[in-house]
Design an enzyme around this catalytic site. Sequence first.
Site, PDB file in Angstrom:
ATOM      1  N   ASP A  85      38.589  20.093  14.709  1.00 25.06           N
ATOM      2  CA  ASP A  85      38.742  18.774  14.106  1.00 25.06           C
ATOM      3  C   ASP A  85      37.385  18.122  13.857  1.00 25.06           C
ATOM      4  O   ASP A  85      36.503  18.176  14.714  1.00 25.06           O
ATOM      5  CB  ASP A  85      39.560  17.895  15.070  1.00 25.06           C
ATOM      6  CG  ASP A  85      39.746  16.488  14.559  1.00 25.06           C
ATOM      7  OD1 ASP A  85      40.484  16.331  13.567  1.00 25.06           O
ATOM      8  OD2 ASP A  85      39.154  15.553  15.130  1.00 25.06           O
TER       9      ASP A  85
ATOM     10  N   GLU B  24      37.720  21.884   9.952  1.00 25.26           N
ATOM     11  CA  GLU B  24      38.092  20.750   9.093  1.00 25.26           C
ATOM     12  C   GLU B  24      36.825  20.299   8.380  1.00 25.26           C
ATOM     13  O   GLU B  24      36.049  19.495   8.892  1.00 25.26           O
ATOM     14  CB  GLU B  24      38.680  19.591   9.907  1.00 25.26           C
ATOM     15  CG  GLU B  24      39.155  18.465   9.001  1.00 25.26           C
ATOM     16  CD  GLU B  24      39.558  17.194   9.739  1.00 25.26           C
ATOM     17  OE1 GLU B  24      40.400  16.468   9.222  1.00 25.26           O
ATOM     18  OE2 GLU B  24      39.017  16.933  10.832  1.00 25.26           O
TER      19      GLU B  24
END
Length: 613
Positions: free
Chosen positions: A265, A327
């Site tokens: 993330d 990401e």
Amino acid sequence: MHHSTTRPARFRALAPLFAALILAASASLPAPAQTVPVNIAAPVTSDVWWKHAVVYEIYPRSYQDSNGDGLGDLNGITQRLPYLQSLGVDAIWIAPMYPSPQVDFGYDISNYESVDPQYGTLADMDKLIAAGKQHNIRVVLDMVLNHTSDKHQWFIDSASSRTNPRHNWYVWNDGIPADGPGVTAYQKKYEHEDLNGKKVVPPNNWTSGFGGSAWEWVPAVHQYYYHFFYIQQPDLNWRNPEVEKAAFGAMRFWLDRGVAGFRLDAIPTLFEDPKLTNAPELGGLNKQGDPNLSDKYQSNLPEVHDVIRRMRAMVASYAGNRVLIGETYLPDTAALVPWYGGEKLNELQLPMNMLVGFHGDHDKLNAASFRTRIEEAENILPGSQPLFVFDNHDNVRSWERYGDGVHNEAIARTIAAVLYTSRATAMTWEGAEIGMVTTTPTRKEDVKDPIGITGWPNEKGRDGERTPMQWDTSKNAGFSTADKTWLPVPPNYKTINVATEEKEPDSLLNWNKKLIALRRSNRAMHDGGLTMLNPNDPSVLSWLRSTAPGQPAVVVAMNMSAEPKTISLDLSTTGFKGKTVKTLLTDQPSLANTSTVTNITLPPFASWIAQIQ
């Protein structure tokens, strides 16, 4: 829709910057038809699994509730593995299921090495991983390394005293004199008194992606800590080797339990400029009412790549081709190259290429734009495996972003064809395969997502794309037996659901299944190269998938317009002479018996796939 951005909603406050950075290049249909039965087959090569995978993102709160409390859980995911296997999924990426205060629904982790009781237990996770193996489905976990929850023991220790051994695990600063040169009125809104009673303000003008200053004062230590996201998500100090050691230890905990890898993330934001240089102002205010700023001093700093190389080496010490997915919302395709590790390919195996699936609402379904982005992925990333994604938990669903309000289902079929017939690893999001829609709250009091609460009405949050999975026509769409689910089930579940669509041969769900099965069973579709055909056609996107000379090649054509288009595919530059083809798959009955590459009339939004004879 209510927002258009090329970054996820946790970054939506920065949308104007990224809108500037990432500009794109430039009525119901007849019932679809399947022309050749396609069975789910084992992959046709022994190449590493992630190169050809379909990765399916699951939001554990919203997938399946097994205990009737209105929240999805791990045992619910385990129950649905047979469905995921029937769809053709190779791996599931599970959004954070770790213990968390749930300020950002799990992206604020308070313990990396356990499971939130809302979702189950460690034993439930072990059971899910084991059951996944029985269904040939790997489990990829979301790993949030930029920040923790402010309730994590690391931060509780860090914030307790300047002399605590963990104080330097986060990014702390004494602030600067409030009457110093260049201090802005914005900084003065966050003024405090230091240990000597002098007035200080945050060290720079940085703002949080979720509104307000990126600096939060802690009276116990008379310092500010830095948070790129929510106040409750303090950033870890990755310049401290102890942080890396602890984070890698948490990853090893899960690798030892058998997870297939991690989706990382917000990975570009691990480091920030050590000089804390003021961010350049871009003019205007964002949806949270803060100045629009560049994040050049807060994101994508070169030091992150040293960490990723060490992380890749650590993960590579485990058997089974474990994978690192990033990401990576970046301004252009070339910016992805360092994330692979350049020519050495020793960093992320699969940084997400968001430029294909999130290239701007204004483009809608634009054949030229898709062609440009996909060709860039082929030509700028030599030796690298692209990863394409059109949907996730942070963005309005592609149904609305690409739909025109009239032909949305037909356009959804086209999007699926792009995703599953390209050479890229394919990432999808729960519900995309059945045509779930974005169901945005209409009243502020119904909003659960904090960014929607703080940004209402300009920013309505991400609840709309996170509504419960629609399984059948029973109560709560079969998601839960509870009287109240954490988010309401959308009203269209009586017609848009798995059980109904499984029974309809020509449903969107079965179209997705057929595409995935063909991708898995046909050698050219599975691991062939990609060559664009008719590169100047403004409406029809077409390409050739081919393996070795003499092996069967496949042509794919997708009409991205609401008008019929007649095409002749020019194979002269590809080395393939044949003009006779056998249709493998189409969503239009009129194309089912097409046997030539000349003068093919594609109905509006039609997709057609054929093997060259």
